[in-house]
Design a protein around this motif. Sequence first.
Motif, PDB file in Angstrom:
ATOM      1  N   ALA A 163       0.831  -1.207   0.000  1.00 40.32           N
ATOM      2  CA  ALA A 163       0.000   0.000   0.000  1.00 40.32           C
ATOM      3  C   ALA A 163       0.862   1.252   0.000  1.00 40.32           C
ATOM      4  O   ALA A 163       0.553   2.235  -0.691  1.00 40.32           O
ATOM      5  CB  ALA A 163      -0.930  -0.012   1.213  1.00 40.32           C
ATOM      6  N   ALA A 164       1.951   1.243   0.771  1.00 40.84           N
ATOM      7  CA  ALA A 164       2.855   2.399   0.789  1.00 40.84           C
ATOM      8  C   ALA A 164       3.453   2.638  -0.592  1.00 40.84           C
ATOM      9  O   ALA A 164       3.639   3.792  -1.014  1.00 40.84           O
ATOM     10  CB  ALA A 164       3.955   2.187   1.820  1.00 40.84           C
ATOM     11  N   LEU A 165       3.753   1.585  -1.330  1.00 37.89           N
ATOM     12  CA  LEU A 165       4.293   1.730  -2.684  1.00 37.89           C
ATOM     13  C   LEU A 165       3.270   2.368  -3.613  1.00 37.89           C
ATOM     14  O   LEU A 165       3.605   3.266  -4.407  1.00 37.89           O
ATOM     15  CB  LEU A 165       4.729   0.366  -3.213  1.00 37.89           C
ATOM     16  CG  LEU A 165       5.367   0.349  -4.601  1.00 37.89           C
ATOM     17  CD1 LEU A 165       6.614   1.212  -4.635  1.00 37.89           C
ATOM     18  CD2 LEU A 165       5.698  -1.082  -5.020  1.00 37.89           C
ATOM     19  N   PHE A 166       2.015   1.937  -3.530  1.00 31.69           N
ATOM     20  CA  PHE A 166       0.967   2.529  -4.365  1.00 31.69           C
ATOM     21  C   PHE A 166       0.775   4.007  -4.029  1.00 31.69           C
ATOM     22  O   PHE A 166       0.611   4.852  -4.924  1.00 31.69           O
ATOM     23  CB  PHE A 166      -0.348   1.774  -4.189  1.00 31.69           C
ATOM     24  CG  PHE A 166      -0.335   0.389  -4.766  1.00 31.69           C
ATOM     25  CD1 PHE A 166       0.120   0.159  -6.051  1.00 31.69           C
ATOM     26  CD2 PHE A 166      -0.776  -0.700  -4.031  1.00 31.69           C
ATOM     27  CE1 PHE A 166       0.132  -1.116  -6.591  1.00 31.69           C
ATOM     28  CE2 PHE A 166      -0.770  -1.981  -4.559  1.00 31.69           C
ATOM     29  CZ  PHE A 166      -0.309  -2.188  -5.848  1.00 31.69           C
ATOM     30  N   VAL A 167       0.792   4.353  -2.742  1.00 33.53           N
ATOM     31  CA  VAL A 167       0.620   5.748  -2.344  1.00 33.53           C
ATOM     32  C   VAL A 167       1.770   6.598  -2.874  1.00 33.53           C
ATOM     33  O   VAL A 167       1.561   7.713  -3.386  1.00 33.53           O
ATOM     34  CB  VAL A 167       0.511   5.855  -0.812  1.00 33.53           C
ATOM     35  CG1 VAL A 167       0.605   7.306  -0.358  1.00 33.53           C
ATOM     36  CG2 VAL A 167      -0.804   5.258  -0.331  1.00 33.53           C
ATOM     37  N   LEU A 168       2.995   6.100  -2.777  1.00 27.68           N
ATOM     38  CA  LEU A 168       4.146   6.847  -3.286  1.00 27.68           C
ATOM     39  C   LEU A 168       4.022   7.102  -4.785  1.00 27.68           C
ATOM     40  O   LEU A 168       4.353   8.187  -5.278  1.00 27.68           O
ATOM     41  CB  LEU A 168       5.434   6.079  -2.983  1.00 27.68           C
ATOM     42  CG  LEU A 168       6.035   6.284  -1.595  1.00 27.68           C
ATOM     43  CD1 LEU A 168       7.150   5.277  -1.351  1.00 27.68           C
ATOM     44  CD2 LEU A 168       6.559   7.700  -1.434  1.00 27.68           C
ATOM     45  N   TRP A 169       3.579   6.095  -5.507  1.00 32.26           N
ATOM     46  CA  TRP A 169       3.430   6.249  -6.960  1.00 32.26           C
ATOM     47  C   TRP A 169       2.436   7.363  -7.286  1.00 32.26           C
ATOM     48  O   TRP A 169       2.703   8.230  -8.126  1.00 32.26           O
ATOM     49  CB  TRP A 169       2.970   4.934  -7.569  1.00 32.26           C
ATOM     50  CG  TRP A 169       2.701   5.032  -9.044  1.00 32.26           C
ATOM     51  CD1 TRP A 169       1.523   5.354  -9.642  1.00 32.26           C
ATOM     52  CD2 TRP A 169       3.637   4.836 -10.094  1.00 32.26           C
ATOM     53  NE1 TRP A 169       1.655   5.357 -11.000  1.00 32.26           N
ATOM     54  CE2 TRP A 169       2.951   5.039 -11.310  1.00 32.26           C
ATOM     55  CE3 TRP A 169       4.981   4.499 -10.133  1.00 32.26           C
ATOM     56  CZ2 TRP A 169       3.576   4.919 -12.547  1.00 32.26           C
ATOM     57  CZ3 TRP A 169       5.600   4.374 -11.360  1.00 32.26           C
ATOM     58  CH2 TRP A 169       4.903   4.581 -12.553  1.00 32.26           C
ATOM     59  N   VAL A 213      -1.858   3.623 -14.240  1.00 27.38           N
ATOM     60  CA  VAL A 213      -1.363   2.976 -13.023  1.00 27.38           C
ATOM     61  C   VAL A 213      -1.948   3.651 -11.785  1.00 27.38           C
ATOM     62  O   VAL A 213      -2.240   2.993 -10.781  1.00 27.38           O
ATOM     63  CB  VAL A 213       0.176   2.993 -12.996  1.00 27.38           C
ATOM     64  CG1 VAL A 213       0.703   2.347 -11.718  1.00 27.38           C
ATOM     65  CG2 VAL A 213       0.741   2.283 -14.206  1.00 27.38           C
ATOM     66  N   VAL A 214      -2.123   4.966 -11.837  1.00 27.64           N
ATOM     67  CA  VAL A 214      -2.772   5.667 -10.727  1.00 27.64           C
ATOM     68  C   VAL A 214      -4.179   5.114 -10.499  1.00 27.64           C
ATOM     69  O   VAL A 214      -4.594   4.863  -9.359  1.00 27.64           O
ATOM     70  CB  VAL A 214      -2.814   7.184 -11.004  1.00 27.64           C
ATOM     71  CG1 VAL A 214      -3.742   7.883 -10.005  1.00 27.64           C
ATOM     72  CG2 VAL A 214      -1.422   7.786 -10.924  1.00 27.64           C
ATOM     73  N   GLY A 215      -4.918   4.903 -11.584  1.00 26.64           N
ATOM     74  CA  GLY A 215      -6.259   4.327 -11.451  1.00 26.64           C
ATOM     75  C   GLY A 215      -6.226   2.938 -10.842  1.00 26.64           C
ATOM     76  O   GLY A 215      -7.055   2.603  -9.976  1.00 26.64           O
ATOM     77  N   LEU A 216      -5.282   2.111 -11.270  1.00 30.23           N
ATOM     78  CA  LEU A 216      -5.133   0.780 -10.673  1.00 30.23           C
ATOM     79  C   LEU A 216      -4.860   0.876  -9.179  1.00 30.23           C
ATOM     80  O   LEU A 216      -5.426   0.136  -8.367  1.00 30.23           O
ATOM     81  CB  LEU A 216      -4.003   0.022 -11.369  1.00 30.23           C
ATOM     82  CG  LEU A 216      -4.201  -0.357 -12.838  1.00 30.23           C
ATOM     83  CD1 LEU A 216      -2.906  -0.908 -13.416  1.00 30.23           C
ATOM     84  CD2 LEU A 216      -5.304  -1.386 -12.985  1.00 30.23           C
ATOM     85  N   ALA A 248      -9.135   9.289 -19.652  1.00 34.64           N
ATOM     86  CA  ALA A 248      -9.505   7.955 -20.128  1.00 34.64           C
ATOM     87  C   ALA A 248      -8.580   6.898 -19.541  1.00 34.64           C
ATOM     88  O   ALA A 248      -9.024   5.822 -19.130  1.00 34.64           O
ATOM     89  CB  ALA A 248      -9.472   7.920 -21.658  1.00 34.64           C
ATOM     90  N   ALA A 249      -7.281   7.205 -19.496  1.00 35.92           N
ATOM     91  CA  ALA A 249      -6.324   6.249 -18.923  1.00 35.92           C
ATOM     92  C   ALA A 249      -6.619   6.016 -17.451  1.00 35.92           C
ATOM     93  O   ALA A 249      -6.575   4.872 -16.957  1.00 35.92           O
ATOM     94  CB  ALA A 249      -4.903   6.766 -19.116  1.00 35.92           C
ATOM     95  N   LEU A 250      -6.921   7.095 -16.699  1.00 32.11           N
ATOM     96  CA  LEU A 250      -7.263   6.951 -15.281  1.00 32.11           C
ATOM     97  C   LEU A 250      -8.504   6.087 -15.113  1.00 32.11           C
ATOM     98  O   LEU A 250      -8.542   5.173 -14.269  1.00 32.11           O
ATOM     99  CB  LEU A 250      -7.479   8.334 -14.672  1.00 32.11           C
ATOM    100  CG  LEU A 250      -7.883   8.368 -13.197  1.00 32.11           C
ATOM    101  CD1 LEU A 250      -6.741   7.877 -12.318  1.00 32.11           C
ATOM    102  CD2 LEU A 250      -8.300   9.780 -12.788  1.00 32.11           C
ATOM    103  N   GLY A 251      -9.541   6.359 -15.909  1.00 29.05           N
ATOM    104  CA  GLY A 251     -10.771   5.583 -15.808  1.00 29.05           C
ATOM    105  C   GLY A 251     -10.572   4.136 -16.189  1.00 29.05           C
ATOM    106  O   GLY A 251     -11.139   3.231 -15.557  1.00 29.05           O
TER     107      GLY A 251
END
Length: 835
Positions: free
Chosen positions: A203-209, A227-230, A269-272
Amino acid sequence: MLPPSASETMALRLHMRMGYEGMNSQREPERFGALLSGMRALPPRQTACLVFLLSFLCFMALTPWVHRRWVPSGDQPHYLLATHSLLIDHDADLRNNYLQQDYAVYYPADWLDPHVKKTTSGRWYPLHDMALSILMVPAYAVGGHLGVIYFLNLIAALVAANTWGLAYELTSRRGAAWIAWLAATFTIPLLPYAFLVYPEMPAALFVLWVVRTLLHTVATPPWRWMVVGLALVMLPWLVVRFAPIAVVLFLLVVIRAWVRRDLSARHWAALGIGMALMLLLALLFSALFFQDSLASLGSSLDRGANTVLRRLDVMNHLDSFLGWLLDQRIGLWSLAPVYLFALPGLLLLWRRHRWAALVLGGLLLVQHLSLGFTKFVMRGGIPPRYLIVVLPVAAALLAVVWSEVRAWGVRAIGGIFLALSLLNAALVMANPLRAEFGPYDESHLLRLYSDVTHLDLNRALPLFISDMRYKDPGWDDRAEDDQEVATYTFGGFSPALSPVGRVVPDDAATAGVATGIEAGVKGIGFAGPQGSFPAGSYTLIYRLRTEGSSAPDVPLAVARVEIVGQPPVEREIAARDLQPLGTFRQVSFPFSLDARREVTCTLATTGASALAVDWAGVDFAAPWRARLLALGWAGVALALAIWVRAKGSSAPVPQPAISHEDESLRGAYGMAAYRIGLTLLLLAAGGLVYRQWSLLRGPRTYQAERLHRLVGQVVADSAAASQQAVRRAAQEPAGFLAFGPYELFDPGGYQACFRLRSAASAMDAEMAIVDIAAQAGKVIVARRAVRAADLADSDNYHDICVPFMNTAQQRLEFRVYSAAASDVWFDQVHVSRYP
């Protein structure tokens, strides 16, 4: 997840080269020559790669120790068991896995309480969210629990590299970024969770990204927003506790797009697409493994909603806010005081870059406040685990302080705090029990420092004692009904068993089950709570119900508090106390302690009527001492932050270099150093992997003075291999002279040679028994009696060798039991492969 460097405008390039390189060229001595000049020219992306490899190498070096010495506890074996079921059984039904004890490879006890939700069809589905178990499947398939630890090493190394990257992007100072990396990577709690099976590190890795993407000052490619959307959907799937962070991150994305207007339709669109794809995967997984497309997500949402409704309490939020920072057992500033500098870092950053300060400060505040719904008592894991998801962000703020504040006083205090934080982490890595605690325990780390300094340091920091609730989860009923056990009763309760009762379904009881005690049955209807309680005032509470029609004065039970060193306190519970009949009523009475005492609470039934027990509870009646002490320390922390900010440079500070130019390595010396360093790190990593493999195969030698023991003393002995041995004198009671170390061994044939000697005795006298045991002593793999004839020469040590066959990868212990009427010395045990 190291983001690629984005191209910058010519003005930003000129500013970076003139500002950063010019300032550093003045500070660096000329005698370092071309080598350091080339290393300074190393682009940030390549430096981040070196940070990743160096971190990964350090974690891999510690992995053999952790894998051999740390036993998975808390929720870890349950996450691993869910991964095992997905890989081996191809389903999420854990019933057969718990009953077959598939966890025995990595969990030494003979029984693991099921963390499951049972369905009407008889399936046992995991209570924990499944995203982490899914992520671990490839690593578990390759190397089991050890493979999972290496996978977590990899994730933690990526977090470390991204922490360095974020710190550099906020400061444009490499030295400050290295300080932030050191402070975050090798202190509590990030260091232990490079090895522990919990969802916080991913989770910390996703937040950093997401944070680094939000802070970029130039347009970013659409794939990054995918990747932000993921990540935004993955966070609450890892644990529903991360849902507030995901919501705040999404709102920050919207705010950034509204203010800067640099997100095109392709970016949206990429985020969605990223969010929809991850949501689709979660629904598909639920449909395939839970036979219901909403079962997995719905269970998480239900738990989250119940937690919010149950914990909506202003004082609880106050205790949580102060406790997660300053409680002596789980407080971040208590365990890693270097993070005290995150607050002045945020104040300094606000002056320089408001958007970055808003993003970082908002995340820290929202995560901290949201923990008030889960209280501040953490069951399982090394604290403060619940803060890990945002701590790399806090570590980046340390770099801001280091880059802007040059005052020697601030640097000295920061160095002391960093050294103390590193020391705490080293002590916990050597023995994780120093960080674990019960609900009424004091800090074991502070007690260790108190013993060294002869000061009562535990009284210097607040100790928040939560109101505890205890419930019988039915673990003592597991031998009946084809080993069917009751469902784990949620995180809000601690276990307390009922010797004469039995867990039965009850819709009126909390969690849908109660302890039923039939009429005519006398005995302990509820054994607990019990433990070591600190001085203070308490209230013991039982939630009871009776269905009988006994006279109002007929006693149904006796609640009793036995206190070591004080007279016991008890109350008789009659039928009138449970009016109206058929409904649960709370019965309570107070007691107080003049000092820390051992306390045992029991509810003994008289058998006059059937009785149902929902739960027992202990409420601490004097929480304000901890609150006032915490508020005092919080004031000190705020004063420190204001002082540090005042020491910061008053001159205008350039904007942080949020994005960096994509440039190749410059200079022959820089290129050579980069390649040599990369090669050495990769070779060292390969060597560590080989070392771990060879350790599992043996041989291994364990010195007696480093094993556990119940009798005997460590004495100097020139004949011993390490000049020390463990000696049990003839007049001492019989017992285990040594046992341990509970390390993993691969299947195969082995030989354990125990090195012993004894004083002269009759040749047929039994001097000791040596054995090899598994499953915490419940399974004896091999055993041999040692007689005086085997140790005939009392001046020299003799090798008593025991061949044995290890049938599975499991934790073994090597034990020496002595009941002899003469002195016995134990030097070491050597374990090797046996053909």
